[in-house]
Every structure is written in structure tokens, then in C-alpha cells.
Design a protein around this motif. Structure first.
Motif, mmCIF file in Angstrom:
data_model
loop_
_atom_site.group_PDB
_atom_site.id
_atom_site.type_symbol
_atom_site.label_atom_id
_atom_site.label_comp_id
_atom_site.label_asym_id
_atom_site.label_seq_id
_atom_site.Cartn_x
_atom_site.Cartn_y
_atom_site.Cartn_z
ATOM 1 N N GLU A 36 0.835 -1.209 0.000
ATOM 2 C CA GLU A 36 0.000 0.000 0.000
ATOM 3 C C GLU A 36 0.865 1.251 0.000
ATOM 4 O O GLU A 36 0.645 2.176 -0.775
ATOM 5 C CB GLU A 36 -0.917 -0.027 1.238
ATOM 6 C CG GLU A 36 -1.956 1.076 1.296
ATOM 7 C CD GLU A 36 -1.404 2.436 1.691
ATOM 8 O OE1 GLU A 36 -1.916 3.460 1.193
ATOM 9 O OE2 GLU A 36 -0.440 2.497 2.483
ATOM 10 N N ARG B 153 -11.734 -7.201 4.684
ATOM 11 C CA ARG B 153 -12.256 -6.016 4.000
ATOM 12 C C ARG B 153 -11.232 -4.875 4.083
ATOM 13 O O ARG B 153 -11.006 -4.140 3.120
ATOM 14 C CB ARG B 153 -13.582 -5.603 4.629
ATOM 15 C CG ARG B 153 -14.228 -4.418 3.973
ATOM 16 C CD ARG B 153 -15.027 -4.792 2.724
ATOM 17 N NE ARG B 153 -16.327 -5.305 3.100
ATOM 18 C CZ ARG B 153 -17.382 -4.538 3.396
ATOM 19 N NH1 ARG B 153 -17.275 -3.225 3.353
ATOM 20 N NH2 ARG B 153 -18.524 -5.075 3.726
ATOM 21 N N GLU C 141 -8.492 -5.597 1.660
ATOM 22 C CA GLU C 141 -8.940 -5.341 0.277
ATOM 23 C C GLU C 141 -8.800 -3.858 -0.062
ATOM 24 O O GLU C 141 -8.352 -3.491 -1.139
ATOM 25 C CB GLU C 141 -10.405 -5.768 0.100
ATOM 26 C CG GLU C 141 -10.570 -7.264 -0.068
ATOM 27 C CD GLU C 141 -12.010 -7.743 0.103
ATOM 28 O OE1 GLU C 141 -12.208 -8.968 0.043
ATOM 29 O OE2 GLU C 141 -12.925 -6.908 0.309
ATOM 30 N N LYS C 142 -9.172 -3.010 0.906
ATOM 31 C CA LYS C 142 -9.078 -1.564 0.653
ATOM 32 C C LYS C 142 -7.627 -1.131 0.516
ATOM 33 O O LYS C 142 -7.296 -0.259 -0.280
ATOM 34 C CB LYS C 142 -9.737 -0.791 1.797
ATOM 35 C CG LYS C 142 -11.236 -0.921 1.795
ATOM 36 C CD LYS C 142 -11.890 0.358 2.267
ATOM 37 C CE LYS C 142 -13.348 0.352 1.890
ATOM 38 N NZ LYS C 142 -14.186 1.013 2.882
ATOM 39 N N ASP D 86 -6.421 -2.050 -2.934
ATOM 40 C CA ASP D 86 -7.220 -1.551 -4.044
ATOM 41 C C ASP D 86 -6.562 -0.297 -4.638
ATOM 42 O O ASP D 86 -6.910 0.831 -4.296
ATOM 43 C CB ASP D 86 -8.645 -1.252 -3.548
ATOM 44 C CG ASP D 86 -9.519 -0.740 -4.683
ATOM 45 O OD1 ASP D 86 -9.142 -0.934 -5.853
ATOM 46 O OD2 ASP D 86 -10.560 -0.131 -4.390
ATOM 47 N N HIS D 87 -5.606 -0.503 -5.516
ATOM 48 C CA HIS D 87 -4.883 0.619 -6.123
ATOM 49 C C HIS D 87 -4.409 0.193 -7.504
ATOM 50 O O HIS D 87 -4.004 -0.955 -7.696
ATOM 51 C CB HIS D 87 -3.690 1.012 -5.249
ATOM 52 C CG HIS D 87 -3.036 2.284 -5.675
ATOM 53 N ND1 HIS D 87 -2.092 2.331 -6.674
ATOM 54 C CD2 HIS D 87 -3.208 3.554 -5.259
ATOM 55 C CE1 HIS D 87 -1.706 3.592 -6.853
ATOM 56 N NE2 HIS D 87 -2.370 4.352 -6.001
ATOM 57 N N GLU D 88 -4.433 1.142 -8.431
ATOM 58 C CA GLU D 88 -4.085 0.775 -9.823
ATOM 59 C C GLU D 88 -2.660 0.258 -9.965
ATOM 60 O O GLU D 88 -2.346 -0.466 -10.921
ATOM 61 C CB GLU D 88 -4.307 1.978 -10.752
ATOM 62 C CG GLU D 88 -3.501 3.200 -10.322
ATOM 63 C CD GLU D 88 -3.708 4.410 -11.227
ATOM 64 O OE1 GLU D 88 -4.558 4.336 -12.120
ATOM 65 O OE2 GLU D 88 -2.997 5.416 -11.013
#
Ligand code: FAD
Ligand code: UDP
Length: 389
Positions: free
Chosen positions: A23, A202, A205-206, A209-211
Motif C-alpha cells: 500500500e 475487507r 482489500e481496501k 485496491d490501487h491501480e
């Protein structure tokens, strides 16, 4: 600068260590990151999911989040809302369920007394057997509460959990559990005690969640490391495995989990009940206490300690620390690979400590990156294929 033909980083392991680093590298530094995990899910040992009955459970045993670090708490708060939760544990001893950590009520219930806090302090002092040096877990406990309470609460549990006697384990292991003479029955006293409102998975997952982040599951990194170009590696698996156990296997303790669902709202009177002296399992956890979920059924897990199986716990004792230090030296001397997390640094770390360690590693990487941009105008390192070790 982005590498067009590959990844800047290969992150091995999608647990706390891997997710935090991935992240930060992606969001904080714009790096392209590939996260691989050999399991079929992200989250590592903190993975949670809804079981067949629809109850949120922790596949690898109870995970309760607690920390004194504001930085760690605020960092994770970007990816989850929280539910306040203070963890409480009972121990089954002498036919009674009593508070664990041992506190004033535990002492009064066990011995049929009505001591005040001050009297309980004097009572424990009269039982304690002071030791000159506190080296082992036996020393840590017996020097505070004496042999009787030690035998009732610590000796059997520790032998079961670790497969060795407390006299062979570092003092720090049993010292994780405090001894109290007040009536505080919380397992932890940290300033932040909460559970991710929608579960750990969850939250992970966040984070991922990145390109710039790609995740590859059910993949051992050794099967892809020389096929996919990448710059550097973050390794969060067992450190001895990385080096093909060349100095010998580092000992780990494993667990078998027996999950059950019961057709009743409540199974037991506390989130966790410890069984120090009877049964082959150490503790039973009822998940709905941890998650706050309401459901007409309830799911529980029994933990059976094992010598073999997936590595869950590094075993803190001097000979293991000595063996680890050989791997640590090798890890330091391995360019382009950074070792982070509980198994990769052979430390009995809680989740928050792993987050803190991963954030620190990221800061070092970001600083080194800045320095290299300063020197070369661009990030000096180009993607290479990782040689297999
Ligand atoms: P892990 O979660 O182990 O992640 C490492 C990942 O690497 C794994 O998913 C693994 O599959 C993957 N991997 C390994 N080798 C490879 C490979 N060759 N290729 C690809 N992938 C690989 N902490 C708390 O703070 N509170 C608690 O209440 C708590 N309870 C716990 C209860 C139990 C039963 C256990 C075992 C631990 C508990 N912990 C608790 C500790 C917590 O689980 C750890 O601190 C944390 O999960 C460690 O994260 P990690 O990323 O270092 O390792
Ligand atoms: N412990 C014990 N009796 C208990 C609880 C803990 O002897 O009822 C000892 C045991 O050695 C255990 C250690 O204290 O492994 C740390 O306990 P903790 O609950 O922190 O273990 P974890 O949740 O990490 O498995």
C-alpha cells in the motif's frame, strides 16, 4: 520513476506486513507492485471470512487488534472503520471459570477469600519466590506469584502451547500476560482496542485496491520470480525457507484449528476460555464476541498446538535466537531483498508491531529512493530477474 516493463517491487506474502508495504509503495511512492501469496486469499493469518452459516470467523484463530501506537492506529483507520472492543478471557481452573489475567477476583474465587486489593498484593508477595535473574518464563511467573498459581495457570498451558517447559522459554513469552491485584479483567490495557468494523479482510482489500498493485494468489513466489521482471523484493515468509534452510530449520510452533458452528446464539460466557490443564486444546474462542455480529447461530474455534504444520509462532528461546541471527546476517547481506514481518524476522510480534515494522521499512525505502533520485536524476535500479537462491 515507473518501470514500464515490470514491477518495481515483488511483495511475497499478503498478510499485514505485505499489505502495508504494498500500500505504501503504491500510494506513497507511486511504485508498481506485484503481491504474491501461496494461499488462496489475502490477509495472511489475520484473514477472516463468513463461514457456511454466515458467521464472520477468523480462519487462523482469534485476532484481536490492540495498540499503543497512534501512528499505527491512524494509518489503519484510512482503510477501516472500527468497533470498540475490549477483550476478556476466562480460564478453566479447579472446576471454575475465573478471570485471566489473574486479578483480585481470580484470587478470591480460587481460594474462597474476600481480600482487598492491598491484601491481595500482600498475599501474592507471600507466595512469590523472588529469583535473582529473570531469564525464563518460569522465572517471570514464579517470581511474581509463586509455584501454586504458576502450576494452575501457566505451566500446563505453556507446555501444551509450545511443546516445551516454561523453564526453556524466554521470560518475555509468559510476561505478555500481566498479573493484577485490582479488578480489571481486560486482557489488554492498550490505549487503542478495536476491531475492524467489517473485518480484517475487507480492510486488506481496501489497502490493496490501487491501480499500481496487482495481486497473484495461490502462487509460490519461487515459481514466478525468474519469469516476472521486478526491481526489489519484500519477503514476509519464513526467513529460513528463503535461504533453503542452509543453517538448519528454524523451529516454529504450529496449530490445528477445529471450527464448529452451533445452533444456539451463545456457546460460552466469554469470548475466549483458556484450558491450561485439561484437554489437548489450549483455548476456545466464540467469534461473535469479537465481531459484535448478531446471528441466531454461533461459531467457535478450538486451538490444538502442533509440532509440525504451517509455521505460526517463532519460539523465543536462546538457541533459536542464535540460529536466527545467522539468517539475519545473511538477510542483511542479500541486496535487493527486504525481510519484514513475524516469520521473516523471527519475532513473536502482534499485528500492530508488524504494521509498525512495515511502516519503518517503507520509510527507509522511500528515503533511499529519494537519495538515489538525488544522485542519478532517476531511480538508479532497473528491473532485474531475481536469481533463485
Ligand atoms: P503472515 O500473516 O504469516 O503473512 C505471511 C504470508 O506470506 C502468508 O499469507 C503466507 O501464505 C505467505 N507466504 C509465505 N511463504 C510464501 C511463498 N513462498 N510464496 C508466496 N507466499 C508466501 N496478533 C495480534 O495483534 N492480536 C491477536 O489477537 C493475535 N492473535 C493471533 C492468534 C494466532 C493463532 C496467531 C497464529 C497469531 C496471532 N497474532 C495476533 C499475530 C498475527 O497473526 C501476526 O502478527 C500477523 O498476522 C503477522 O503478519 P505477517 O504479514 O508478518 O505474516
Ligand atoms: N499463557 C499461559 N496461560 C494462559 C495464557 C497465556 O500460560 O492462560 C502463557 C503461554 O505461554 C502463552 C503466553 O502466555 O503462550 C502468551 O499468551 P498470549 O495469550 O499472549 O498468546 P497468543 O494469543 O499469542 O497465543
Amino acid at each position: 520513476m515507473k518501470k514500464r516493463n515490470g514491477f518495481d517491487y515483488l511483495v511475497v506474502g499478503a498478510g499485514f506486513a505485505g499489505c502495508v508495504i504494498a500500500e505504501r509503495l503504491a500510494r506513497g511512492s507511486g511504485k508498481r507492485v506485484l503481491v504474491v501469496d501461496k494461499r488462496a486469499h489475502i490477509g495472511g493469518n489475520a484473514y477472516d471470512h463468513y463461514d457456511d452459516a454466515g458467521v464472520l470467523v477468523h480462519r487462523y484463530g482469534p485476532h484481536i487488534f490492540h495498540t499503543n501506537s497512534r501512528e499505527v492506529f491512524e494509518y489503519l483507520s484510512q482503510f477501516t472503520a472500527w468497533r470498540n472492543y475490549e477483550h476478556r478471557v476466562l480460564a478453566s481452573v479447579d472446576g471454575q471459570l475465573v478471570p485471566m489475567p489473574i486479578n483480585l477476583d481470580t484470587i478470591n474465587m480460587l481460594y474462597g477469600m474476600k481480600l482487598s486489593s492491598r491484601e491481595a498484593e500482600a498475599f501474592l508477595e507471600s507466595l512469590a519466590e523472588p529469583r535473582e535473574t529473570i531469564r525464563t518464563s518460569e522465572d517471570a511467573v514464579v517470581s511474581k506469584i509463586g509455584k501454586d498459581l504458576y502450576a494452575k495457570f501457566f505451566r500446563g498451558y505453556t507446555r501444551k502451547q509450545w511443546g516445551i517447559d516454561p523453564s526453556e522459554l524466554d521470560a518475555s513469552v509468559a510476561a505478555r500476560v500481566p498479573i493484577r491485584t485490582n479488578r480489571d479483567d481486560r486482557y489488554f490495557t492498550d490505549s487503542y482496542q478495536s476491531m475492524p468494523r467489517h473485518g480484517f479482510t475487507r480492510m486488506f482489500e481496501k489497502m490493496l485496491d490501487h491501480e499500481n498493485i496487482q495481486v497473484l494468489l495461490q502462487t509460490d513466489y519461487r515459481d514466478i520470480a525468474d519469469l516476472i521482471p521486478f526491481g526489489e523484493m519484500i519477503y514476509t515468509g519464513p526467513v529460513d525457507e528463503f535461504f533453503d534452510c542452509r543453517f538448519g530449520k528454524l523451529p516454529y510452533r504450529s496449530l490445528e484449528f477445529l471450527h464448529q458452528t452451533h445452533d444456539t446464539e451463545r456457546f460460552q460466557p466469554a469470548a475466549v476460555i483458556n484450558y491450561p490443564n485439561e484437554h489437548p486444546f489450549t483455548r476456545v474462542t466464540e467469534f461473535k464476541y469479537l465481531t459484535g455480529q448478531t446471528h441466531s447461530k454461533t461459531s467457535i474455534v478450538y486451538e490444538f498446538p502442533q509440532a509440525t504444520g504451517d509455521p505460526y509462532y517463532p519460539i523465543p528461546r536462546p538457541e533459536n535466537a542464535a540460529l536466527y541471527s545467522q539468517y539475519q546476517a545473511l538477510a542483511k547481506a542479500t541486496p535487493g531483498v527486504h525481510f519484514v514481518g513475524r516469520l521473516a524476522t523471527y519475532r513473536y510480534y502482534n499485528m500492530d508491531q508488524v504494521v509498525a515494522q512495515a511502516l519503518t521499512t517503507y520509510k527507509h525505502l522511500a528515503q533511499a529512493d529519494k537519495a538515489s533520485v538525488g544522485m542519478n536524476g532517476i531511480n538508479g535500479r532497473s528491473p532485474t530477474v531475481m536469481p533463485t537462491v
